[in-house]
Design an enzyme around this catalytic site. Structure first.
Site, mmCIF file in Angstrom:
data_model
loop_
_atom_site.group_PDB
_atom_site.id
_atom_site.type_symbol
_atom_site.label_atom_id
_atom_site.label_comp_id
_atom_site.label_asym_id
_atom_site.label_seq_id
_atom_site.Cartn_x
_atom_site.Cartn_y
_atom_site.Cartn_z
ATOM 1 N N GLU A 93 -8.031 -6.607 -13.422
ATOM 2 C CA GLU A 93 -7.748 -7.947 -13.460
ATOM 3 C C GLU A 93 -7.626 -8.078 -15.051
ATOM 4 O O GLU A 93 -8.271 -7.468 -15.776
ATOM 5 C CB GLU A 93 -9.010 -8.703 -12.822
ATOM 6 C CG GLU A 93 -9.062 -8.618 -11.500
ATOM 7 C CD GLU A 93 -10.426 -9.372 -10.767
ATOM 8 O OE1 GLU A 93 -10.431 -9.587 -9.794
ATOM 9 O OE2 GLU A 93 -11.101 -10.070 -11.793
ATOM 10 N N CYS B 231 -2.507 -4.242 -9.321
ATOM 11 C CA CYS B 231 -3.063 -3.762 -7.925
ATOM 12 C C CYS B 231 -3.409 -2.552 -7.900
ATOM 13 O O CYS B 231 -2.777 -1.583 -8.500
ATOM 14 C CB CYS B 231 -2.107 -4.399 -7.066
ATOM 15 S SG CYS B 231 -1.740 -6.025 -6.653
ATOM 16 N N GLU C 182 -2.758 -0.387 -5.618
ATOM 17 C CA GLU C 182 -1.622 0.404 -5.074
ATOM 18 C C GLU C 182 -0.557 0.544 -6.168
ATOM 19 O O GLU C 182 -0.165 1.716 -6.341
ATOM 20 C CB GLU C 182 -0.874 -0.381 -3.702
ATOM 21 C CG GLU C 182 -1.922 -0.525 -2.918
ATOM 22 C CD GLU C 182 -2.518 -1.910 -2.953
ATOM 23 O OE1 GLU C 182 -2.846 -2.705 -1.717
ATOM 24 O OE2 GLU C 182 -2.877 -2.424 -3.989
ATOM 25 N N CYS D 227 -0.607 -6.872 -1.287
ATOM 26 C CA CYS D 227 0.348 -7.951 -1.479
ATOM 27 C C CYS D 227 1.766 -7.569 -1.184
ATOM 28 O O CYS D 227 2.247 -6.454 -1.119
ATOM 29 C CB CYS D 227 -0.269 -8.485 -2.880
ATOM 30 S SG CYS D 227 0.692 -7.428 -4.325
ATOM 31 N N CYS E 111 3.228 -5.275 -3.825
ATOM 32 C CA CYS E 111 2.937 -3.883 -3.606
ATOM 33 C C CYS E 111 3.702 -3.448 -2.285
ATOM 34 O O CYS E 111 3.940 -2.252 -2.386
ATOM 35 C CB CYS E 111 1.330 -3.810 -3.472
ATOM 36 S SG CYS E 111 0.601 -3.830 -4.894
#
Length: 133
Positions: free
Chosen positions: A41, A50, A52, A83, A86
Site C-alpha cells: 500500500e 496488488c 498478483e 481486481c 490484475c
C-alpha cells in the site's frame, strides 16, 4: 513448496498499514518455478501494488512470461478475487484455461479459470491491424 504455502508465507510480508488487508499471491510458471507477491500500500491509495501484480513482476524479472497456475490468499470472509486491473494482467500472461485459486485464511476456496475471471478479455489479437496502417 506448494502455491498455498508460498502465498501464505509471502502474505505475512504485505505492507498494508492503512487497510490492514494483507494479500499474498503465488504463481507457477510453465517452467515449474514459483514466484510470489504481496500487496504494497501507499498513503496515496491508487499508487499501491496488488499481490498478483507483484508475483507477475517477479516472474518477468526472472525471465519467464507464462503462468501455469495462480493462487491468491487473503483474510476475508470469502475468497477474494483479483481486481479488474490484475485480471487483465493475469490474462496477459495466462491462457484462458489456466486455473486461478482464491483462498481465505479459514480454508474457504474458490477455483475458476482465467476466462471465468475476465470474459471477453482485451488481448494482443485486438492489436493485429495496428501495425498494418
Amino acid at each position: 513448496m506448494s502455491l498455498l504455502k508460498a502465498a501464505t508465507a509471502v502474505r505475512e510480508n504485505a505492507y498494508a498499514p492503512y487497510s490492514r488487508f494483507k494479500v499474498g499471491a503465488a504463481l507457477r510458471s510453465t517452467a515449474g518455478n514459483i514466484y510470489v507477491g504481496a500487496n504494497v500500500e501507499n498513503v496515496a491509495y491508487p499508487e499501491g501494488t496488488c499481490a498478483e501484480a507483484g508475483a507477475i513482476a517477479a516472474m518477468c524479472a526472472g525471465g519467464e512470461y507464462q503462468i501455469a497456475e495462480l493462487l491468491v490468499i487473503s483474510d476475508s470472509p470469502m475468497p477474494v478475487t483479483p481486481c479488474g486491473g490484475c485480471r487483465q494482467k493475469i490474462a496477459e500472461f495466462a491462457g484462458p484455461d489456466v486455473v486461478v485459486t482464491m483462498v481465505n485464511l479459514e480454508g474457504k476456496t474458490s477455483v475458476v479459470t482465467v476466462a471465468d475471471l475476465l470474459p471477453g478479455s482485451f488481448s494482443a489479437a485486438h492489436m493485429a491491424n495496428v501495425n498494418d496502417a
